[in-house]
Design a protein around this motif. Structure first.
Motif, PDB file in Angstrom:
ATOM      1  N   ALA A  35      65.305  20.830  29.992  1.00 33.27           N
ATOM      2  CA  ALA A  35      66.285  21.716  30.633  1.00 33.27           C
ATOM      3  C   ALA A  35      67.543  20.943  30.998  1.00 33.27           C
ATOM      4  CB  ALA A  35      65.674  22.343  31.883  1.00 33.27           C
ATOM      5  N   ARG A  36      67.375  19.725  31.478  1.00 30.32           N
ATOM      6  CA  ARG A  36      68.521  18.900  31.844  1.00 30.32           C
ATOM      7  C   ARG A  36      69.382  18.610  30.610  1.00 30.32           C
ATOM      8  NH1 ARG A  36      68.263  16.093  36.567  1.00 30.32           N
ATOM      9  NH2 ARG A  36      65.996  15.901  36.411  1.00 30.32           N
ATOM     10  N   GLU A  37      68.725  18.345  29.492  1.00 28.88           N
ATOM     11  CA  GLU A  37      69.440  18.072  28.242  1.00 28.88           C
ATOM     12  C   GLU A  37      70.203  19.299  27.761  1.00 28.88           C
ATOM     13  OE1 GLU A  37      66.320  16.767  25.699  1.00 28.88           O
ATOM     14  OE2 GLU A  37      66.057  14.844  26.744  1.00 28.88           O
ATOM     15  N   GLN A  38      69.583  20.490  27.896  1.00 27.78           N
ATOM     16  CA  GLN A  38      70.256  21.720  27.466  1.00 27.78           C
ATOM     17  C   GLN A  38      71.524  21.960  28.269  1.00 27.78           C
ATOM     18  OE1 GLN A  38      67.206  24.709  27.908  1.00 27.78           O
ATOM     19  NE2 GLN A  38      66.485  24.499  25.799  1.00 27.78           N
ATOM     20  N   ILE A  39      71.452  21.784  29.566  1.00 28.04           N
ATOM     21  CA  ILE A  39      72.616  22.001  30.418  1.00 28.04           C
ATOM     22  C   ILE A  39      73.692  20.964  30.126  1.00 28.04           C
ATOM     23  CG2 ILE A  39      73.416  21.934  32.825  1.00 28.04           C
ATOM     24  CD1 ILE A  39      70.716  23.234  33.558  1.00 28.04           C
ATOM     25  N   ALA A  40      73.274  19.715  29.923  1.00 28.90           N
ATOM     26  CA  ALA A  40      74.232  18.657  29.611  1.00 28.90           C
ATOM     27  C   ALA A  40      74.987  18.953  28.323  1.00 28.90           C
ATOM     28  CB  ALA A  40      73.505  17.316  29.512  1.00 28.90           C
ATOM     29  N   ARG A  41      74.284  19.461  27.314  1.00 23.29           N
ATOM     30  CA  ARG A  41      74.964  19.800  26.050  1.00 23.29           C
ATOM     31  C   ARG A  41      75.996  20.899  26.269  1.00 23.29           C
ATOM     32  NH1 ARG A  41      69.863  18.767  23.585  1.00 23.29           N
ATOM     33  NH2 ARG A  41      69.239  20.951  23.836  1.00 23.29           N
TER      34      ARG A  41
ATOM     35  N   ALA B 148      62.829  28.056  37.851  1.00 20.47           N
ATOM     36  CA  ALA B 148      64.244  28.434  37.999  1.00 20.47           C
ATOM     37  C   ALA B 148      65.139  27.536  37.162  1.00 20.47           C
ATOM     38  CB  ALA B 148      64.652  28.364  39.470  1.00 20.47           C
ATOM     39  N   ILE B 149      64.820  26.252  37.111  1.00 19.64           N
ATOM     40  CA  ILE B 149      65.620  25.316  36.313  1.00 19.64           C
ATOM     41  C   ILE B 149      65.557  25.682  34.838  1.00 19.64           C
ATOM     42  CG2 ILE B 149      65.703  22.927  35.481  1.00 19.64           C
ATOM     43  CD1 ILE B 149      64.898  22.088  38.357  1.00 19.64           C
ATOM     44  N   MET B 150      64.361  26.006  34.353  1.00 21.25           N
ATOM     45  CA  MET B 150      64.223  26.386  32.943  1.00 21.25           C
ATOM     46  C   MET B 150      64.923  27.713  32.665  1.00 21.25           C
ATOM     47  SD  MET B 150      60.338  25.103  32.062  1.00 21.25           S
ATOM     48  CE  MET B 150      60.449  25.630  30.341  1.00 21.25           C
ATOM     49  N   GLY B 151      64.883  28.637  33.636  1.00 14.19           N
ATOM     50  CA  GLY B 151      65.606  29.890  33.477  1.00 14.19           C
ATOM     51  C   GLY B 151      67.103  29.679  33.429  1.00 14.19           C
ATOM     52  N   MET B 152      67.606  28.790  34.275  1.00 16.27           N
ATOM     53  CA  MET B 152      69.039  28.480  34.281  1.00 16.27           C
ATOM     54  C   MET B 152      69.467  27.861  32.959  1.00 16.27           C
ATOM     55  SD  MET B 152      71.269  26.070  36.915  1.00 16.27           S
ATOM     56  CE  MET B 152      70.114  24.695  36.850  1.00 16.27           C
ATOM     57  N   ALA B 153      68.692  26.898  32.471  1.00 12.00           N
ATOM     58  CA  ALA B 153      69.045  26.230  31.218  1.00 12.00           C
ATOM     59  C   ALA B 153      69.061  27.209  30.060  1.00 12.00           C
ATOM     60  CB  ALA B 153      68.057  25.093  30.942  1.00 12.00           C
ATOM     61  N   ALA B 154      68.064  28.095  30.010  1.00 11.76           N
ATOM     62  CA  ALA B 154      67.989  29.078  28.926  1.00 11.76           C
ATOM     63  C   ALA B 154      69.162  30.050  28.992  1.00 11.76           C
ATOM     64  CB  ALA B 154      66.661  29.829  28.993  1.00 11.76           C
ATOM     65  N   ALA B 155      69.507  30.484  30.211  1.00 11.53           N
ATOM     66  CA  ALA B 155      70.617  31.430  30.370  1.00 11.53           C
ATOM     67  C   ALA B 155      71.943  30.797  29.978  1.00 11.53           C
ATOM     68  CB  ALA B 155      70.676  31.921  31.822  1.00 11.53           C
ATOM     69  N   LEU B 156      72.178  29.560  30.413  1.00  9.39           N
ATOM     70  CA  LEU B 156      73.449  28.900  30.099  1.00  9.39           C
ATOM     71  C   LEU B 156      73.572  28.630  28.607  1.00  9.39           C
ATOM     72  CD1 LEU B 156      76.075  27.752  31.217  1.00  9.39           C
ATOM     73  CD2 LEU B 156      74.913  25.563  31.537  1.00  9.39           C
ATOM     74  N   LYS B 157      72.488  28.204  27.994  1.00  7.73           N
ATOM     75  CA  LYS B 157      72.512  27.955  26.555  1.00  7.73           C
ATOM     76  C   LYS B 157      72.852  29.237  25.790  1.00  7.73           C
ATOM     77  CE  LYS B 157      69.592  26.418  22.686  1.00  7.73           C
ATOM     78  NZ  LYS B 157      68.231  25.954  22.299  1.00  7.73           N
ATOM     79  N   GLU B 158      72.236  30.351  26.182  1.00  7.74           N
ATOM     80  CA  GLU B 158      72.493  31.628  25.511  1.00  7.74           C
ATOM     81  C   GLU B 158      73.945  32.066  25.708  1.00  7.74           C
ATOM     82  OE1 GLU B 158      70.072  35.705  24.993  1.00  7.74           O
ATOM     83  OE2 GLU B 158      70.517  35.209  27.078  1.00  7.74           O
ATOM     84  N   GLU B 159      74.450  31.959  26.943  1.00  7.47           N
ATOM     85  CA  GLU B 159      75.819  32.384  27.212  1.00  7.47           C
ATOM     86  C   GLU B 159      76.829  31.526  26.464  1.00  7.47           C
ATOM     87  OE1 GLU B 159      76.832  35.198  29.136  1.00  7.47           O
ATOM     88  OE2 GLU B 159      74.727  35.508  28.655  1.00  7.47           O
ATOM     89  N   CYS B 160      76.570  30.228  26.374  1.00 11.24           N
ATOM     90  CA  CYS B 160      77.497  29.351  25.659  1.00 11.24           C
ATOM     91  C   CYS B 160      77.466  29.613  24.156  1.00 11.24           C
ATOM     92  CB  CYS B 160      77.163  27.885  25.951  1.00 11.24           C
ATOM     93  SG  CYS B 160      77.566  27.380  27.647  1.00 11.24           S
ATOM     94  N   THR B 161      76.295  29.931  23.645  1.00 12.92           N
ATOM     95  CA  THR B 161      76.159  30.236  22.213  1.00 12.92           C
ATOM     96  C   THR B 161      76.907  31.509  21.842  1.00 12.92           C
ATOM     97  OG1 THR B 161      73.997  29.148  22.135  1.00 12.92           O
ATOM     98  CG2 THR B 161      74.514  30.703  20.363  1.00 12.92           C
ATOM     99  N   LEU B 162      76.851  32.516  22.716  1.00  8.08           N
ATOM    100  CA  LEU B 162      77.455  33.826  22.433  1.00  8.08           C
ATOM    101  C   LEU B 162      78.850  33.978  23.055  1.00  8.08           C
ATOM    102  CD1 LEU B 162      74.301  36.058  23.106  1.00  8.08           C
ATOM    103  CD2 LEU B 162      75.150  35.251  20.893  1.00  8.08           C
ATOM    104  N   MET B 163      79.362  32.916  23.651  1.00  9.18           N
ATOM    105  CA  MET B 163      80.581  33.024  24.456  1.00  9.18           C
ATOM    106  C   MET B 163      81.764  33.614  23.697  1.00  9.18           C
ATOM    107  SD  MET B 163      82.587  30.052  26.554  1.00  9.18           S
ATOM    108  CE  MET B 163      81.136  29.669  27.534  1.00  9.18           C
ATOM    109  N   GLU B 164      82.023  33.129  22.510  1.00 11.27           N
ATOM    110  CA  GLU B 164      83.231  33.553  21.795  1.00 11.27           C
ATOM    111  C   GLU B 164      83.217  35.046  21.501  1.00 11.27           C
ATOM    112  OE1 GLU B 164      85.875  32.310  17.836  1.00 11.27           O
ATOM    113  OE2 GLU B 164      84.141  31.106  18.437  1.00 11.27           O
TER     114      GLU B 164
END
Length: 391
Positions: free
Chosen positions: A50-56, A243-259
């Motif tokens: 999860a930490r790696e996902q958020i860092a990316r 909660a940490i894993m939920g946050m990482a998954a949500a941020l990864k999804e939002e960044c992927t679909l951001m544009e």
């Protein structure tokens, strides 16, 4: 009657992706990440993933990410840490803006009581500052510049990269509260010259009660609490792994679909701004261009914001008049007052914060209902009728 949720700046509905990640953590990664047995080590592996996902998503290294309870704690720890580092060098001058979130302003107020000098920059009528303002304010004893990435009420997006560049040129730490920005607009701490950054999961479809603080390698954090050695000794307490894993998954999804999401939300936002601008004696707060994709903030002269929200809610529209952290307050928004608005105007504010879950049909409905409600409230005001309706 439809029920339209247009208060996404206050909080967002948790995504299915985040919920699945949290359920998986509770079912499969239930060990304590600090335990040395196999189940504990499996939980630690999930924590580091999860930490790696958020860092990316932020453009940094995993070891530069610290997990907190949310944006407020992250803001507090970043600012206090920078202040303590500054005090060691006899540097006690801190620069910020007049329209920061209370998590920042109240922390600065406490530091002022401890002998720090706080300088709040004027944000002007459109609610923004320039890097030149920051650079002009920096002094030899400046230890920190803390400026929000985007304003939570009027949606102003500040020139973060340029401000960070000015801070770096003068050797001053730069912190940004990116609670409203992360997951919605591009954030890259390296490219934008950011030393510390705060975010909160529930603003981008993650769970509540979890956040993160990015700290550039080499900056010494001050612990706000005493306890165990979690988060490399800087944030004690057993990590809330679901909660940490939920946050990482949500941020990864939002960044992927951001544009693609950003384009759709901006189109709805601009249509809503265009329509509400047709209401007589309406004021758009903030810039039309330099604003968050989903933010719409208006003041309507002759209207009480509280009455406006209650009538809109009765018509199925969930919105706000400003920061959710100040709900129940009868005074005008300090953010709107910082723009130079008169108190009687600032009291008639409406903040609509859209999301990809909103639809064009909902925009149609809001454009139909909001003018009706504004007209209804103005018709009930003796002062308004005397000023605008009588010869």
């Amino acid at each position: 009657m439809p029920r339209i949720y247009a208060d996404n700046a206050a909080t967002t509905k948790i995504s299915q992706t985040a919920m699945k990640a949290m359920i998986s953590a509770m079912e499969n990664s239930y060990g304590n990440p600090s335990s040395i047995h196999q189940i504990g080590m499996a939980a630690n592996d999930a924590l580091q993933t999860a930490r790696e996902q958020i860092a990316r998503c932020l453009g940094c290294m995993p070891k530069e990410i610290f997990f907190t309870s949310g944006g407020t704690e992250s803001d507090n720890q970043a600012i206090v840490s920078a202040a303590m580092l500054g005090a060691k060098k006899n540097k006690r001058h801190i620069i910020s803006t007049a329209f920061e979130h209370h998590a920042v302003l109240h922390t600065l107020r406490r530091l002022k009581e401890q002998g720090f000098e706080i300088q709040l920059l004027d944000v002007g009528a459109e609610g923004n500052i320039t890097a030149a303002q920051v650079e002009e304010a920096i002094r030899p004893d400046t230890c920190l510049v803390t400026v929000m990435f985007a304003n939570n009420e009027i949606g102003s997006v500040l020139p973060i990269a340029e401000i960070g560049e000015a801070c770096r040129a003068h050797g001053v730490l730069f912190h940004t509260d990116a609670v409203q920005a992360a997951g919605h607009i591009p954030v890259n701490v390296k490219k934008q010259n950011i030393d510390m950054l705060s975010l909160s999961a529930h603003k981008f479809h993650g769970p509540r009660g979890i956040g993160a603080l990015y700290v550039k390698r080499g900056i010494e954090l001050t612990s706000l609490m005493e306890g165990g050695g979690q988060e490399r000794g800087k944030r004690p307490g057993t990590e809330n792994l679901p909660a940490i894993m939920g946050m990482a998954a949500a941020l990864k999804e939002e960044c992927t679909l951001m544009e693609q999401n950003e384009a759709k939300v901006i189109a709805m936002r601009d249509r809503l701004i265009q329509g509400l601008s047709q209401i007589p004696y309406s004021i758009l707060n903030g810039s039309r261009e330099k604003r968050l994709p989903g933010n719409v903030n208006f003041c309507f002269e002759g209207v009480s914001g509280e009455s406006l929200l209650l009538l809109l809610d009765s018509r199925g529209i969930c919105a706000s008049s400003g920061s959710a952290c100040a709900s129940g307050a009868l005074d005008p928004s300090p953010v709107l007052l910082s723009l130079g608005l008169a108190p009687e105007i600032a009291q008639g504010s409406l903040r609509i914060s859209l999301d990809i879950s909103n639809t064009e049909e909902e925009i149609d409905y809001m454009l139909e209902v909001i003018p009706q409600v504004v007209e209804q409230l103005r018709g009930m005001s003796d002062d308004w009728r005397k000023k605008h309706c009588e010869d």
